[in-house]
Structure formats: structure tokens, C-alpha cells
Design a protein around this motif. Structure first.
Motif, mmCIF file in Angstrom:
data_model
loop_
_atom_site.group_PDB
_atom_site.id
_atom_site.type_symbol
_atom_site.label_atom_id
_atom_site.label_comp_id
_atom_site.label_asym_id
_atom_site.label_seq_id
_atom_site.Cartn_x
_atom_site.Cartn_y
_atom_site.Cartn_z
ATOM 1 N N VAL A 107 0.571 -1.389 0.137
ATOM 2 C CA VAL A 107 -0.115 -0.013 0.076
ATOM 3 C C VAL A 107 0.829 1.364 -0.129
ATOM 4 N N ARG A 108 2.089 1.207 0.568
ATOM 5 C CA ARG A 108 2.871 2.571 0.819
ATOM 6 C C ARG A 108 3.367 2.590 -0.516
ATOM 7 N N ARG A 109 3.951 1.587 -1.080
ATOM 8 C CA ARG A 109 4.620 1.746 -2.587
ATOM 9 C C ARG A 109 3.579 2.158 -3.535
ATOM 10 N N MET A 110 2.565 1.770 -3.552
ATOM 11 C CA MET A 110 1.329 2.147 -4.342
ATOM 12 C C MET A 110 0.865 3.398 -4.138
ATOM 13 N N ALA A 111 0.872 3.942 -2.836
ATOM 14 C CA ALA A 111 0.491 5.519 -2.403
ATOM 15 C C ALA A 111 1.377 6.614 -2.662
ATOM 16 N N GLU A 112 2.841 5.983 -2.766
ATOM 17 C CA GLU A 112 3.982 6.978 -3.148
ATOM 18 C C GLU A 112 4.261 7.444 -4.432
ATOM 19 N N THR A 113 3.044 7.442 -5.235
ATOM 20 C CA THR A 113 3.210 7.607 -6.692
ATOM 21 C C THR A 113 3.628 9.112 -7.064
ATOM 22 N N PRO A 114 4.742 9.181 -7.587
ATOM 23 C CA PRO A 114 5.362 10.603 -8.030
ATOM 24 C C PRO A 114 4.245 11.363 -8.676
ATOM 25 N N GLY A 115 4.251 12.790 -8.214
ATOM 26 C CA GLY A 115 3.440 13.613 -8.568
ATOM 27 C C GLY A 115 1.967 13.393 -8.170
ATOM 28 N N SER A 116 1.782 12.599 -7.074
ATOM 29 C CA SER A 116 0.322 12.429 -6.902
ATOM 30 C C SER A 116 -0.242 13.445 -6.145
ATOM 31 N N PRO A 117 -1.565 14.137 -6.654
ATOM 32 C CA PRO A 117 -2.294 15.150 -6.335
ATOM 33 C C PRO A 117 -2.416 15.171 -4.439
ATOM 34 N N ALA A 118 -2.588 14.298 -4.025
ATOM 35 C CA ALA A 118 -2.904 13.998 -2.603
ATOM 36 C C ALA A 118 -1.978 12.836 -1.885
ATOM 37 N N ARG A 119 -1.793 13.212 -0.605
ATOM 38 C CA ARG A 119 -0.967 12.184 -0.014
ATOM 39 C C ARG A 119 -1.745 11.134 0.669
ATOM 40 N N LEU A 120 -1.442 9.868 0.448
ATOM 41 C CA LEU A 120 -2.116 8.579 0.933
ATOM 42 C C LEU A 120 -1.518 8.232 2.294
ATOM 43 N N HIS A 121 -2.069 8.266 3.366
ATOM 44 C CA HIS A 121 -1.482 7.448 4.683
ATOM 45 C C HIS A 121 -2.094 6.510 4.901
ATOM 46 N N PRO A 122 -1.370 5.043 4.778
ATOM 47 C CA PRO A 122 -1.996 3.633 5.083
ATOM 48 C C PRO A 122 -2.142 3.617 6.718
ATOM 49 N N MET A 123 -3.184 3.005 6.914
ATOM 50 C CA MET A 123 -3.257 2.467 8.416
ATOM 51 C C MET A 123 -3.306 1.133 8.437
ATOM 52 N N ALA A 124 -2.479 0.566 9.531
ATOM 53 C CA ALA A 124 -2.724 -0.923 9.730
ATOM 54 C C ALA A 124 -3.815 -1.172 10.767
ATOM 55 N N ALA A 125 -4.234 -2.591 10.591
ATOM 56 C CA ALA A 125 -5.186 -3.127 11.487
ATOM 57 C C ALA A 125 -4.554 -3.464 12.588
ATOM 58 N N ILE A 126 -5.488 -3.273 13.995
ATOM 59 C CA ILE A 126 -4.858 -3.645 15.157
ATOM 60 C C ILE A 126 -4.897 -5.109 15.577
ATOM 61 N N THR A 127 -5.834 -5.836 14.820
ATOM 62 C CA THR A 127 -6.085 -7.094 14.967
ATOM 63 C C THR A 127 -6.222 -7.817 13.743
ATOM 64 N N LYS A 128 -5.738 -9.030 13.442
ATOM 65 C CA LYS A 128 -5.612 -9.680 12.253
ATOM 66 C C LYS A 128 -6.785 -10.087 11.560
ATOM 67 N N GLY A 129 -7.055 -9.469 10.483
ATOM 68 C CA GLY A 129 -8.065 -9.659 9.662
ATOM 69 C C GLY A 129 -9.233 -8.931 10.094
ATOM 70 N N THR A 130 -9.025 -7.763 11.052
ATOM 71 C CA THR A 130 -9.926 -6.669 11.580
ATOM 72 C C THR A 130 -10.872 -7.510 12.209
ATOM 73 N N LYS A 131 -10.726 -8.655 12.856
ATOM 74 C CA LYS A 131 -11.558 -9.799 13.530
ATOM 75 C C LYS A 131 -11.979 -9.361 15.117
ATOM 76 N N GLY A 132 -10.769 -8.684 15.491
ATOM 77 C CA GLY A 132 -11.012 -8.181 16.861
ATOM 78 C C GLY A 132 -10.501 -9.561 17.815
ATOM 79 N N VAL A 133 -9.805 -10.249 17.246
ATOM 80 C CA VAL A 133 -9.462 -11.708 18.376
ATOM 81 C C VAL A 133 -7.941 -11.478 18.383
ATOM 82 N N ASP A 134 -7.103 -11.800 17.449
ATOM 83 C CA ASP A 134 -5.633 -11.796 17.604
ATOM 84 C C ASP A 134 -4.792 -10.467 17.340
ATOM 85 N N PHE A 135 -4.016 -9.983 18.259
ATOM 86 C CA PHE A 135 -3.382 -8.659 17.876
ATOM 87 C C PHE A 135 -2.281 -8.914 16.470
#
Length: 144
Positions: A107-135
Motif C-alpha cells: 500500500v505504501r509503494r502504491m500510495a507514493e506515486t510521484p506527482g500524486s495530487p494528494a498524500r495517502l497515509h495507510p493505516m494498519a489493522a490492530i487485530t488480524k483480519g480486523t476480526k478483533g481476536v488476535d493482535f
């Protein structure tokens, strides 16, 4: 194309003064001031014009990774910029979920396109698969 906007109220704490004129050239601000006398291809006048610094969206649901056929990250950046957003935070609930350093790296590589008109800031999930079980391995994700 040069466009002159007359009587624009600047929404900026440093500029509480009277309305200003803004000269745009090919979509970029070239001059701001009172009663600009610059030549323009088009002049727009309205008492309702407002201008501000770029906006930040803290909850953007990206389709990439996983559904690039719907929207790529460069497409998302162009759409955000067209709406006045200079920065967007990407939610991790994609398919696959951004819960590993490899997915985050993609996601970071794709978001850092040279000349991009907006900056994209990827966030990562706190739990695996966003299931709320395992960190997730938050230390690895933080370093990535």
C-alpha cells in the motif's frame, strides 16, 4: 487557462482580513491579493466564494489492495484532490486486510506515486483480519 476569482473569503486564521482575489493558472494558485489587475481568460465574481487550505479525510475506504478493478490508489488520490483533500488516511479493511508489513509495504509503494495530487497515509489493522481476536505484530507494522 487563467481564471481570476474575485471577492474570495480566505478561511485561514492568519488571514482574517477582507476578501481577496485569487488568480489561478492551469489549476494552480499564482497570486492572492486585493484588487488584482492580472489578465485572465475568465473572471468569476461572487460574494459566496471561500478558499481554505487542503482538507484531511481520516476515514477513507480504499479498494486497493484486492479490488483494483474498482479503484486504484492513484485514482483515489486524484478523486481526493478533485474534492479539495490534500491528505487522506486509508482504512485497513481492504481485501486482503492491511495487517502485515508486506501488505502495508504494498500500500505504501502504491500510495507514493510521484506527482500524486494528494498524500495517502495507510493505516494498519490492530487485530488480524480486523476480526478483533488476535493482535497484529504492531511493532513490525510501526517499523514498516
Amino acid at each position: 487557462m487563467r481564471v481570476l476569482l474575485r471577492s474570495v473569503r480566505l478561511l485561514d486564521g492568519a488571514s482574517p482580513g477582507p476578501a481577496q482575489d485569487i488568480l489561478l493558472e492551469d489549476g494552480l494558485i499564482r497570486a492572492i491579493g486585493e484588487d488584482l489587475s492580472e489578465a485572465a481568460d475568465r473572471t468569476l465574481v461572487s460574494e459566496g466564494f471561500c478558499a481554505s487550505a487542503g482538507w484531511l479525510d481520516l476515514r477513507v475506504a480504499a479498494r486497493d489492495p484486492g479490488h483494483e478493478h474498482r479503484e486504484t490508489l492513484p485514482d483515489l488520490a486524484r478523486a481526493a484532490a478533485a474534492g479539495g483533500f490534500t491528505d487522506v488516511a486509508l482504512l485497513p479493511n481492504t481485501s486482503p486486510v492491511v495487517d502485515t508489513k508486506d501488505t502495508l509495504g504494498y500500500v505504501r509503494r502504491m500510495a507514493e506515486t510521484p506527482g500524486s495530487p494528494a498524500r495517502l497515509h495507510p493505516m494498519a489493522a490492530i487485530t488480524k483480519g480486523t476480526k478483533g481476536v488476535d493482535f497484529t505484530d504492531m511493532i513490525d507494522l510501526h517499523r514498516a
